[in-house]
Design a protein around this motif. Structure first.
Motif, PDB file in Angstrom:
ATOM      1  N   ARG A   1     -50.822  15.844  72.781  1.00 41.99           N
ATOM      2  CA  ARG A   1     -49.446  15.131  72.587  1.00 41.99           C
ATOM      3  C   ARG A   1     -48.922  15.771  71.197  1.00 41.99           C
ATOM      4  O   ARG A   1     -47.457  15.971  71.156  1.00 41.99           O
TER       5      ARG A   1
ATOM      6  N   HIS B   1     -47.386  19.293  72.301  1.00 41.35           N
ATOM      7  CA  HIS B   1     -46.345  19.533  73.423  1.00 41.35           C
ATOM      8  C   HIS B   1     -45.513  18.530  73.816  1.00 41.35           C
ATOM      9  O   HIS B   1     -44.807  18.234  74.413  1.00 41.35           O
TER      10      HIS B   1
ATOM     11  N   LYS C   1     -45.005  14.084  74.599  1.00 39.70           N
ATOM     12  CA  LYS C   1     -45.498  13.084  75.373  1.00 39.70           C
ATOM     13  C   LYS C   1     -45.686  13.399  76.952  1.00 39.70           C
ATOM     14  O   LYS C   1     -44.980  14.319  77.234  1.00 39.70           O
ATOM     15  N   PRO C   2     -46.818  13.034  77.515  1.00 46.52           N
ATOM     16  CA  PRO C   2     -46.846  13.406  78.865  1.00 46.52           C
ATOM     17  C   PRO C   2     -45.832  12.660  79.473  1.00 46.52           C
ATOM     18  O   PRO C   2     -45.820  11.487  79.660  1.00 46.52           O
TER      19      PRO C   2
ATOM     20  N   TYR D   1     -45.321  17.704  80.145  1.00 46.69           N
ATOM     21  CA  TYR D   1     -45.116  17.094  78.989  1.00 46.69           C
ATOM     22  C   TYR D   1     -43.879  17.526  78.255  1.00 46.69           C
ATOM     23  O   TYR D   1     -42.989  18.146  79.003  1.00 46.69           O
TER      24      TYR D   1
END
Length: 439
Positions: free
Chosen positions: A85, A88, A90-91, A111
């Motif tokens: 996180r 990249h 938040k997913p 992401y």
């Protein structure tokens, strides 16, 4: 002398995630079928749940098997997910799900700033807990070769980079950054030994010829083999390229003849052979770098080609591997601007193109270690690699054939005489460049 891939691989199996713990192989059992199958409901469910497991803490015991959590405890998993996180964002969503069997396949998670790929393996029995999860790479959102080039150029120290399509009319440059700069390239010089072996194997020698191992050099599996152990030229070449074994390279350099390896620079179009000749063995190079041999180093640096050859002959007893104090040259960059193996990115691409056209069995040797994560290497029909590294020096050289049959070569070098290098960073950048090119 070691290969950049060899030294960096342990910390970059997570490809774009150099800060993560290396080698996150988690008991993966792959059963590949001839064609992709549609995901089973159980597999699809676990793929969808991965998004939540990556996005927040909690629920790991109900998602991962006991076997998995024994290898990767919950706290460690949470740290890995948090690092993803941080890297990249938040997913956001589940991307492509591709299965090789009812229990194994590949899953993409989108992401905010990248798409991260995972190999996901679930147990065949209900409740189909996850027994294997392996991060195989990341594609930066809106990435481009120009962005990769800019990041390579911004690395501390000096860098050089080039990508070319290899055609019947010769290499055609696609992207370049200081492509003609003569850079220290470490073990990349072993490609010239491989090229001379390929040339010789087309006539006066055979890959199956047997010669005794030696002279030995530090660093490498063969250092501990029996003296003068019989080995084929093919086995030595494979150890030299795939493992960057120094004893293998020094054995081949002596067996093939330094003068013939030197001549390969002209054959493959090296633009400044005078800067690098004569080709040094690994033992000679690091012996010359030693503070105890500063007198020899000064003479070598100031000498003509004839002077250098004479010095290597006359001072040979001081330039053997057993005389090298590895600790004196292993921690900080040492004489990387003078006692080295120099080539430009354009020189290396010319060498790779020569191997493409004339290498014969050398191409299979080059492909043993692809230099990047296996999942990324599989984007290509063929991928051959040789790199090199030592304190302050790293290089990566790739010969690749795309699925459409087109051939490419890429070469990157990074030098910094003032500090050690963050090697996983260059591996990640080269991986991004190759993935973009494969698309």
């Amino acid at each position: 002398m070691k290969d950049g891939r060899t030294s960096a691989l342990k910390s970059v199996r997570l490809a774009m995630l150099p800060r993560l713990i290396a080698g996150l192989w988690m008991l993966i059992a792959m059963f590949v079928s001839p064609a992709q199958a549609a995901p089973s409901p159980a597999y699809q469910a676990r793929a969808e749940q991965l998004l939540a497991i990556l996005g927040a803490t909690g629920g790991e015991e109900a998602y991962f098997s006991t076997l998995f959590l024994e290898a990767v405890p919950v706290d460690r998993w949470r740290a890995i997910a948090a690092d993803l996180r941080a890297q990249h964002g938040k997913p956001l969503a589940l991307g492509a799900v591709r299965t090789d069997s009812a229990t194994a396949g590949q899953v993409e998670i989108r992401y905010e700033r990248a798409t991260v790929g995972f190999t996901l393996v679930v147990a065949p029995q209900a409740p189909n807990l996850v027994v294997g999860l392996h991060i195989v790479g990341a594609r930066t959102a809106n990435d481009s070769l120009d962005k990769v080039m800019a990041e390579i150029a911004a690395l501390p120290g000096t860098t050089a980079f080039a990508i070319a399509q290899l055609t019947d009319m010769g290499p055609q440059s696609l992207r370049t950054h200081r492509a003609d700069a003569q850079m220290a390239t470490g073990s990349s010089f072993k490609l010239y030994i491989l090229a001379e072996l390929a040339r010789a194997a087309a006539g006066e020698r055979r890959w199956s010829d047997v010669i005794p191992l030696g002279p030995k050099s530090f660093s490498g599996r063969l250092l501990n083999w029996p003296d003068r152990a019989p080995m084929t030229l093919h086995s030595l070449a494979t150890a030299m390229i795939a493992e960057s074994d120094n004893s293998a390279s020094d054995t081949l350099l002596r067996a093939l003849g330094r003068d013939r390896v030197d001549a390969m620079l002209a054959t493959t179009g090296h633009a400044d052979a005078a800067k690098v000749l004569p080709i040094l063995s690994t033992a000679e190079a690091f012996a010359l770098k030693m503070p105890a041999n500063a007198d020899l180093r000064r003479r070598y640096e100031a000498g003509s080609l004839a002077d250098r050859r004479g010095l290597l002959h006359d001072a040979a007893p001081r330039l053997t591997a057993d005389k090298v104090d590895v600790g004196s040259v292993a921690e900080i960059p040492t004489a990387i601007d003078s006692i080295e193996w120099f080539a430009s990115s354009r020189d290396m691409i010319g060498l790779l193109d020569w191997l493409r056209l004339h290498g014969g069995d050398a191409l299979s040797v080059l492909a043993v270690n692809p230099g990047i994560a296996p999942a990324d290497a599989k984007r290509w029909r063929y991928l051959g690699y040789k790199g090199g590294s030592e304190p302050g020096v790293m290089a990566m050289n790739v010969l690749a054939q795309a699925r459409n049959g087109r051939w490419y070569a890429a070469s990157a070098s990074w030098n910094n005489p003032a500090a050690r290098l963050d090697e996983p960073k260059l591996v990640a950048l080269m991986t991004r460049a190759l993935n973009l090119l494969a698309e």
